[in-house]
Design a protein around this motif. Structure first.
Motif, PDB file in Angstrom:
ATOM      1  N   SER A 105       0.817  -1.222   0.000  1.00 14.24           N
ATOM      2  CA  SER A 105       0.000   0.000   0.000  1.00 14.24           C
ATOM      3  C   SER A 105       0.850   1.272   0.000  1.00 14.24           C
ATOM      4  O   SER A 105       0.439   2.291  -0.563  1.00 14.24           O
ATOM      5  N   ASP A 106       2.039   1.236   0.611  1.00 15.46           N
ATOM      6  CA  ASP A 106       2.902   2.428   0.615  1.00 15.46           C
ATOM      7  C   ASP A 106       3.320   2.817  -0.802  1.00 15.46           C
ATOM      8  O   ASP A 106       3.561   3.987  -1.076  1.00 15.46           O
ATOM      9  N   GLU A 107       3.431   1.825  -1.703  1.00 21.59           N
ATOM     10  CA  GLU A 107       3.796   2.125  -3.087  1.00 21.59           C
ATOM     11  C   GLU A 107       2.578   2.554  -3.902  1.00 21.59           C
ATOM     12  O   GLU A 107       2.721   3.179  -4.944  1.00 21.59           O
ATOM     13  N   MET A 108       1.377   2.218  -3.434  1.00 20.87           N
ATOM     14  CA  MET A 108       0.144   2.493  -4.185  1.00 20.87           C
ATOM     15  C   MET A 108      -0.468   3.853  -3.880  1.00 20.87           C
ATOM     16  O   MET A 108      -1.092   4.448  -4.751  1.00 20.87           O
ATOM     17  N   PHE A 109      -0.312   4.313  -2.626  1.00 22.38           N
ATOM     18  CA  PHE A 109      -1.088   5.469  -2.166  1.00 22.38           C
ATOM     19  C   PHE A 109      -0.223   6.551  -1.537  1.00 22.38           C
ATOM     20  O   PHE A 109       0.805   6.282  -0.932  1.00 22.38           O
ATOM     21  N   PHE A 110      -0.741   7.788  -1.661  1.00 27.85           N
ATOM     22  CA  PHE A 110      -0.291   8.899  -0.826  1.00 27.85           C
ATOM     23  C   PHE A 110      -1.218   8.902   0.383  1.00 27.85           C
ATOM     24  O   PHE A 110      -2.429   8.685   0.249  1.00 27.85           O
ATOM     25  N   PHE A 111      -0.685   9.176   1.573  1.00 27.61           N
ATOM     26  CA  PHE A 111      -1.482   9.235   2.793  1.00 27.61           C
ATOM     27  C   PHE A 111      -1.675  10.676   3.241  1.00 27.61           C
ATOM     28  O   PHE A 111      -2.247  10.938   4.292  1.00 27.61           O
ATOM     29  N   GLU A 112      -1.154  11.589   2.431  1.00 28.01           N
ATOM     30  CA  GLU A 112      -1.351  13.023   2.637  1.00 28.01           C
ATOM     31  C   GLU A 112      -1.832  13.568   1.301  1.00 28.01           C
ATOM     32  O   GLU A 112      -1.481  13.038   0.244  1.00 28.01           O
ATOM     33  N   ASP A 113      -2.605  14.627   1.352  1.00 29.60           N
ATOM     34  CA  ASP A 113      -3.160  15.218   0.135  1.00 29.60           C
ATOM     35  C   ASP A 113      -2.026  15.667  -0.793  1.00 29.60           C
ATOM     36  O   ASP A 113      -1.194  16.487  -0.399  1.00 29.60           O
ATOM     37  N   PRO A 114      -1.972  15.125  -2.017  1.00 32.36           N
ATOM     38  CA  PRO A 114      -0.913  15.536  -2.957  1.00 32.36           C
ATOM     39  C   PRO A 114      -0.927  17.037  -3.234  1.00 32.36           C
ATOM     40  O   PRO A 114       0.114  17.617  -3.525  1.00 32.36           O
ATOM     41  N   HIS A 115      -2.102  17.676  -3.098  1.00 34.98           N
ATOM     42  CA  HIS A 115      -2.174  19.131  -3.296  1.00 34.98           C
ATOM     43  C   HIS A 115      -1.332  19.866  -2.253  1.00 34.98           C
ATOM     44  O   HIS A 115      -0.776  20.928  -2.543  1.00 34.98           O
ATOM     45  N   GLU A 116      -1.244  19.281  -1.060  1.00 31.84           N
ATOM     46  CA  GLU A 116      -0.410  19.871  -0.005  1.00 31.84           C
ATOM     47  C   GLU A 116       1.054  19.466  -0.178  1.00 31.84           C
ATOM     48  O   GLU A 116       1.949  20.295  -0.030  1.00 31.84           O
ATOM     49  N   LEU A 117       1.277  18.185  -0.480  1.00 31.48           N
ATOM     50  CA  LEU A 117       2.652  17.715  -0.665  1.00 31.48           C
ATOM     51  C   LEU A 117       3.369  18.485  -1.775  1.00 31.48           C
ATOM     52  O   LEU A 117       4.559  18.768  -1.678  1.00 31.48           O
ATOM     53  N   TYR A 118       2.634  18.793  -2.837  1.00 31.45           N
ATOM     54  CA  TYR A 118       3.231  19.460  -4.007  1.00 31.45           C
ATOM     55  C   TYR A 118       2.616  20.844  -4.213  1.00 31.45           C
ATOM     56  O   TYR A 118       2.404  21.277  -5.337  1.00 31.45           O
ATOM     57  N   LYS A 119       2.376  21.546  -3.104  1.00 28.82           N
ATOM     58  CA  LYS A 119       1.745  22.869  -3.186  1.00 28.82           C
ATOM     59  C   LYS A 119       2.643  23.897  -3.870  1.00 28.82           C
ATOM     60  O   LYS A 119       2.179  24.954  -4.277  1.00 28.82           O
ATOM     61  N   HIS A 120       3.929  23.562  -4.037  1.00 30.19           N
ATOM     62  CA  HIS A 120       4.850  24.473  -4.722  1.00 30.19           C
ATOM     63  C   HIS A 120       4.657  24.438  -6.244  1.00 30.19           C
ATOM     64  O   HIS A 120       5.205  25.271  -6.948  1.00 30.19           O
ATOM     65  N   TRP A 121       3.862  23.476  -6.752  1.00 23.55           N
ATOM     66  CA  TRP A 121       3.583  23.457  -8.187  1.00 23.55           C
ATOM     67  C   TRP A 121       2.689  24.639  -8.533  1.00 23.55           C
ATOM     68  O   TRP A 121       1.791  24.992  -7.765  1.00 23.55           O
ATOM     69  N   PRO A 122       2.893  25.243  -9.708  1.00 22.22           N
ATOM     70  CA  PRO A 122       2.064  26.383 -10.101  1.00 22.22           C
ATOM     71  C   PRO A 122       0.584  26.012 -10.238  1.00 22.22           C
ATOM     72  O   PRO A 122       0.244  24.859 -10.537  1.00 22.22           O
ATOM     73  N   ALA A 123      -0.289  26.998 -10.046  1.00 20.68           N
ATOM     74  CA  ALA A 123      -1.742  26.785 -10.120  1.00 20.68           C
ATOM     75  C   ALA A 123      -2.154  26.232 -11.485  1.00 20.68           C
ATOM     76  O   ALA A 123      -3.056  25.385 -11.561  1.00 20.68           O
ATOM     77  N   ASP A 124      -1.499  26.686 -12.571  1.00 21.26           N
ATOM     78  CA  ASP A 124      -1.898  26.196 -13.896  1.00 21.26           C
ATOM     79  C   ASP A 124      -1.569  24.707 -14.060  1.00 21.26           C
ATOM     80  O   ASP A 124      -2.290  23.981 -14.749  1.00 21.26           O
ATOM     81  N   VAL A 125      -0.500  24.228 -13.404  1.00 14.95           N
ATOM     82  CA  VAL A 125      -0.171  22.795 -13.440  1.00 14.95           C
ATOM     83  C   VAL A 125      -1.255  22.018 -12.704  1.00 14.95           C
ATOM     84  O   VAL A 125      -1.775  21.014 -13.210  1.00 14.95           O
ATOM     85  N   TRP A 126      -1.639  22.481 -11.521  1.00 12.54           N
ATOM     86  CA  TRP A 126      -2.691  21.792 -10.767  1.00 12.54           C
ATOM     87  C   TRP A 126      -4.012  21.817 -11.521  1.00 12.54           C
ATOM     88  O   TRP A 126      -4.769  20.839 -11.499  1.00 12.54           O
TER      89      TRP A 126
END
Length: 191
Positions: A105-126
């Motif tokens: 399961s650790d390889e299958m899932f994120f256990f934290e919201d990816p939007h928070e984990l990668y919040k440094h990505w630009p809004a247009d990418v999200w």
């Protein structure tokens, strides 16, 4: 590359039940098959593929059980139970054989919201990710978040390569140059 997603390290059925304590997000869309689950009889209908988990699809796992697929008497699947569209489903997250567990399961899932984990990505990418679209300039992880897992051509490098994406039945091929999507086109190769 500096983001370190949380892992749960489940090692048996009891420790895998920690998956019920928070939502999960699918890491590799269009890779994992899920099945119809009857909560009344606690039976996984292995003969009825219900679909594939989508890219960064959010799941709320309600239970973790073992189930024996047809013809596999010695090996039980460890199944995560979740609901989608008011129906119950089960997705394999590991197996048990002779009392030994292998849970991935650790390889299958994120256990934290990816939007928070990668919040440094630009809004247009999200925005593109949420629309399940790939734009030129996106890196491979961003493309994976948008359209699921891909299969690179043999012999490609790590920064310059061609990757084929099943994309939930709408196959695409992306040519990456310097680690960024440079060319995006329908995949007509039939792979």
């Amino acid at each position: 590359y500096y983001v370190s997603p949380k892992k749960l390290y489940p090692y048996d059925l009891k420790s895998a039940k920690q998956l019920t304590q928070q939502p999960e997000w699918v890491k590799e869309g269009y890779r994992y098959t899920y099945y119809v689950y009857d909560p009344g009889s606690k039976h996984v209908q292995f003969g009825h593929d219900a679909g594939l988990l989508g890219p960064i699809e959010k799941l709320v796992i309600t239970d973790v059980i073992t189930a024996t697929p047809p013809g596999a008497a010695q090996k039980k699947q460890v199944m995560a139970i979740f609901q989608k569209d008011q129906k119950s489903y089960a997705v394999p997250i590991g197996y048990e054989s002779n009392g030994e567990y292998k849970i991935y399961s650790d390889e299958m899932f994120f256990f934290e919201d990816p939007h928070e984990l990668y919040k440094h990505w630009p809004a247009d990418v999200w925005h593109a990710v949420e629309q399940h679209q790939v734009k030129t300039g996106m890196n491979e992880m961003q493309a994976d978040f948008a359209i699921g897992m891909g299969m690179p051509d043999a012999g490609g490098g790590s920064v310059d390569k061609t990757v084929h994406y099943p994309n939930g039945g709408k196959p695409l091929v992306i040519v990456y140059q310097d680690g960024k999507a440079a060319e995006i086109k329908p995949d007509t190769s039939g792979s």
